[in-house]
Design a protein around this motif. Sequence first.
Motif, PDB file in Angstrom:
ATOM      1  N   ALA A   3       0.817  -1.215   0.000  1.00  0.00           N
ATOM      2  CA  ALA A   3       0.000   0.000   0.000  1.00  0.00           C
ATOM      3  C   ALA A   3       0.851   1.264   0.000  1.00  0.00           C
ATOM      4  N   GLY A   4       1.961   1.223   0.749  1.00  0.00           N
ATOM      5  CA  GLY A   4       2.838   2.392   0.788  1.00  0.00           C
ATOM      6  C   GLY A   4       3.467   2.682  -0.567  1.00  0.00           C
ATOM      7  N   LEU A   5       3.896   1.631  -1.264  1.00  0.00           N
ATOM      8  CA  LEU A   5       4.488   1.794  -2.587  1.00  0.00           C
ATOM      9  C   LEU A   5       3.447   2.275  -3.586  1.00  0.00           C
ATOM     10  N   PHE A   6       2.253   1.716  -3.501  1.00  0.00           N
ATOM     11  CA  PHE A   6       1.171   2.143  -4.388  1.00  0.00           C
ATOM     12  C   PHE A   6       0.883   3.635  -4.214  1.00  0.00           C
ATOM     13  N   THR A   7       0.836   4.093  -2.950  1.00  0.00           N
ATOM     14  CA  THR A   7       0.569   5.508  -2.677  1.00  0.00           C
ATOM     15  C   THR A   7       1.703   6.383  -3.190  1.00  0.00           C
ATOM     16  N   ALA A   8       2.951   5.950  -2.942  1.00  0.00           N
ATOM     17  CA  ALA A   8       4.109   6.722  -3.410  1.00  0.00           C
ATOM     18  C   ALA A   8       4.098   6.845  -4.933  1.00  0.00           C
ATOM     19  N   ASN A   9       3.840   5.739  -5.619  1.00  0.00           N
ATOM     20  CA  ASN A   9       3.768   5.772  -7.082  1.00  0.00           C
ATOM     21  C   ASN A   9       2.692   6.738  -7.554  1.00  0.00           C
ATOM     22  N   ASN A  10       1.530   6.658  -6.921  1.00  0.00           N
ATOM     23  CA  ASN A  10       0.399   7.473  -7.352  1.00  0.00           C
ATOM     24  C   ASN A  10       0.652   8.956  -7.115  1.00  0.00           C
ATOM     25  N   VAL A  11       1.210   9.286  -5.962  1.00  0.00           N
ATOM     26  CA  VAL A  11       1.511  10.692  -5.662  1.00  0.00           C
ATOM     27  C   VAL A  11       2.547  11.233  -6.638  1.00  0.00           C
ATOM     28  N   TRP A  12       3.587  10.440  -6.931  1.00  0.00           N
ATOM     29  CA  TRP A  12       4.615  10.880  -7.871  1.00  0.00           C
ATOM     30  C   TRP A  12       4.007  11.110  -9.259  1.00  0.00           C
ATOM     31  N   MET A  13       3.145  10.212  -9.700  1.00  0.00           N
ATOM     32  CA  MET A  13       2.531  10.365 -11.013  1.00  0.00           C
ATOM     33  C   MET A  13       1.593  11.573 -11.065  1.00  0.00           C
ATOM     34  N   MET A  14       0.919  11.866  -9.971  1.00  0.00           N
ATOM     35  CA  MET A  14       0.064  13.048  -9.937  1.00  0.00           C
ATOM     36  C   MET A  14       0.897  14.331  -9.968  1.00  0.00           C
ATOM     37  N   LEU A  15       2.034  14.312  -9.269  1.00  0.00           N
ATOM     38  CA  LEU A  15       2.936  15.461  -9.314  1.00  0.00           C
ATOM     39  C   LEU A  15       3.468  15.662 -10.733  1.00  0.00           C
ATOM     40  N   CYS A  16       3.837  14.578 -11.397  1.00  0.00           N
ATOM     41  CA  CYS A  16       4.326  14.669 -12.770  1.00  0.00           C
ATOM     42  C   CYS A  16       3.241  15.174 -13.710  1.00  0.00           C
ATOM     43  N   THR A  17       2.005  14.761 -13.462  1.00  0.00           N
ATOM     44  CA  THR A  17       0.876  15.262 -14.247  1.00  0.00           C
ATOM     45  C   THR A  17       0.772  16.775 -14.123  1.00  0.00           C
ATOM     46  N   ALA A  18       0.924  17.282 -12.910  1.00  0.00           N
ATOM     47  CA  ALA A  18       0.878  18.733 -12.680  1.00  0.00           C
ATOM     48  C   ALA A  18       2.020  19.439 -13.399  1.00  0.00           C
ATOM     49  N   LEU A  19       3.202  18.832 -13.391  1.00  0.00           N
ATOM     50  CA  LEU A  19       4.357  19.438 -14.060  1.00  0.00           C
ATOM     51  C   LEU A  19       4.157  19.496 -15.569  1.00  0.00           C
ATOM     52  N   VAL A  20       3.597  18.432 -16.147  1.00  0.00           N
ATOM     53  CA  VAL A  20       3.342  18.442 -17.594  1.00  0.00           C
ATOM     54  C   VAL A  20       2.258  19.464 -17.930  1.00  0.00           C
ATOM     55  N   PHE A  21       1.257  19.578 -17.081  1.00  0.00           N
ATOM     56  CA  PHE A  21       0.249  20.633 -17.271  1.00  0.00           C
ATOM     57  C   PHE A  21       0.900  22.011 -17.259  1.00  0.00           C
ATOM     58  N   PHE A  22       1.836  22.214 -16.343  1.00  0.00           N
ATOM     59  CA  PHE A  22       2.532  23.498 -16.212  1.00  0.00           C
ATOM     60  C   PHE A  22       3.298  23.835 -17.481  1.00  0.00           C
ATOM     61  N   MET A  23       3.693  22.827 -18.251  1.00  0.00           N
ATOM     62  CA  MET A  23       4.418  23.070 -19.495  1.00  0.00           C
ATOM     63  C   MET A  23       3.603  23.901 -20.480  1.00  0.00           C
ATOM     64  N   HIS A  24       2.276  23.829 -20.384  1.00  0.00           N
ATOM     65  CA  HIS A  24       1.459  24.599 -21.318  1.00  0.00           C
ATOM     66  C   HIS A  24       1.613  26.102 -21.073  1.00  0.00           C
ATOM     67  N   LEU A  25       1.872  26.501 -19.842  1.00  0.00           N
ATOM     68  CA  LEU A  25       2.217  27.901 -19.572  1.00  0.00           C
ATOM     69  C   LEU A  25       3.562  28.216 -20.211  1.00  0.00           C
ATOM     70  N   GLY A  26       4.507  27.294 -20.107  1.00  0.00           N
ATOM     71  CA  GLY A  26       5.816  27.508 -20.720  1.00  0.00           C
ATOM     72  C   GLY A  26       5.720  27.686 -22.223  1.00  0.00           C
ATOM     73  N   PHE A  27       4.957  26.811 -22.883  1.00  0.00           N
ATOM     74  CA  PHE A  27       4.765  26.951 -24.330  1.00  0.00           C
ATOM     75  C   PHE A  27       4.123  28.302 -24.657  1.00  0.00           C
ATOM     76  N   SER A  28       3.131  28.687 -23.877  1.00  0.00           N
ATOM     77  CA  SER A  28       2.433  29.947 -24.128  1.00  0.00           C
ATOM     78  C   SER A  28       3.379  31.140 -24.042  1.00  0.00           C
ATOM     79  N   LEU A  29       4.168  31.190 -22.972  1.00  0.00           N
ATOM     80  CA  LEU A  29       5.092  32.318 -22.797  1.00  0.00           C
ATOM     81  C   LEU A  29       6.177  32.326 -23.862  1.00  0.00           C
ATOM     82  N   LEU A  30       6.670  31.152 -24.226  1.00  0.00           N
ATOM     83  CA  LEU A  30       7.690  31.081 -25.266  1.00  0.00           C
ATOM     84  C   LEU A  30       7.142  31.601 -26.588  1.00  0.00           C
ATOM     85  N   GLU A  31       5.951  31.164 -26.947  1.00  0.00           N
ATOM     86  CA  GLU A  31       5.375  31.559 -28.231  1.00  0.00           C
ATOM     87  C   GLU A  31       5.066  33.051 -28.293  1.00  0.00           C
TER      88      GLU A  31
END
Length: 412
Positions: A3-31
């Motif tokens: 259960a601990g590993l499952f939670t750690a994996n899930n939290v890390w993947m959710m954080l990565c999801t947020a980071l990839v979402f944040f990239m859309h701001l980066g693309f916007s500012l660059l363009e």
Amino acid sequence: MDAGLFTANNVWMMLCTALVFFMHLGFSLLEIGLTRQKNTINILFKNVFIICVGLLLYYIGGFNLMYPGFEDGDGGFLKFAGFGIDAPANGMTADYAGGGYTWWTDFLFQGMFAATAATIVSGAVAERIKLTSFMVFVVIYVGLVYPIVGAWKWGGGFLDGMGFYDFAGSTLVHGVGGWAALVAIWLLGARIGKFDENGKPQVIAGHNIPLATAGVLILWLGWFGFNGGSVLSADPALTSLTLVTTCLAAAAGGVGAFILSQILYKNFDLTMFLNGILGGLVGITAGADQMSPNDAIAIGAIAGIVIVLAVALVDKLKLDDPVGAVAVHLICGIWGTLAVGIFGAMASMEQFLTQLTGVAIVGAFCLTTSFIILFTIKKTMGLRVSEKEEVEGLDEHEHGMSAYPDYRLNDH
């Protein structure tokens, strides 16, 4: 799974999801930073449209088109698991990544990638494409073409079966967007004033280089999620190695680009430096988990050199790419995919030829589909705005507003 590993994996993947979402701001500012202020609202509108519609399209059918559950005898080219998404009863990912995190997290993480392919096209066609035409293209390309190509490898399709490797999308994301960008700028033609009567390229300066710089640094940060999340777990050893190779390739790409640019053009070009960083990131994306730090630096440095030469090539071909999307995403995406067969744990002539074959197949499919979509739009709706609209700015004509209203001080 513990259960601990499952939670750690899930939290890390959710954080990565947020980071990839944040990239859309980066693309916007660059363009917006690399283009003129009269088109700022238009570019921001396109980027917001892409993420909103991209997620909805991925929910409606893209996810099940990309992960359809290929079985023996299917051929691994095209299959559809149905509209909408419905998690297994236990809420875990079914037969994917060892069920190491929830189905919902998996959908959201993969959905963030889907919109990125269209964002790449947005920068290349900036300042002269009709907004409605672009929106129609996004719906078809993100809704159908991207998930079909993704299924060939990440969904267990025929590219996966032949041993093609693309860890986080040098070809499956950046190449898919890059091929469409190439077709789009060819069909659209150059911006007014980009080439003189002798065909010599003229500089059309971006209006806010500080914003462009912020955009690139945000994209670099977001790549921690883009590549780090593609480990598909919170495995400490593999995740940390992936982040190291990602960062070293980005740094080497920037340095390689600015040094070659200085040698060739005798100036320290910040925009070339920035695109070199992005080229290094795109280049390492296909094999970030397979490379040593030395390999990553070599791949990034070569990508930086490629950027400078590719930007010159695009100009020589009289193609107008305001943000260097073709050089960064397509050409460095090809390089990064081929580099899997040259460097790292998978290096061999057999793997190189497999990578080359995969690049050619994806390229042929994306060139064909993007041409059909864009040419049809051009002949029906029209692709390009009028000369008056282009000269006066898309913000005024498409949106009726300005990103930078004029404020006058009172006499007192």
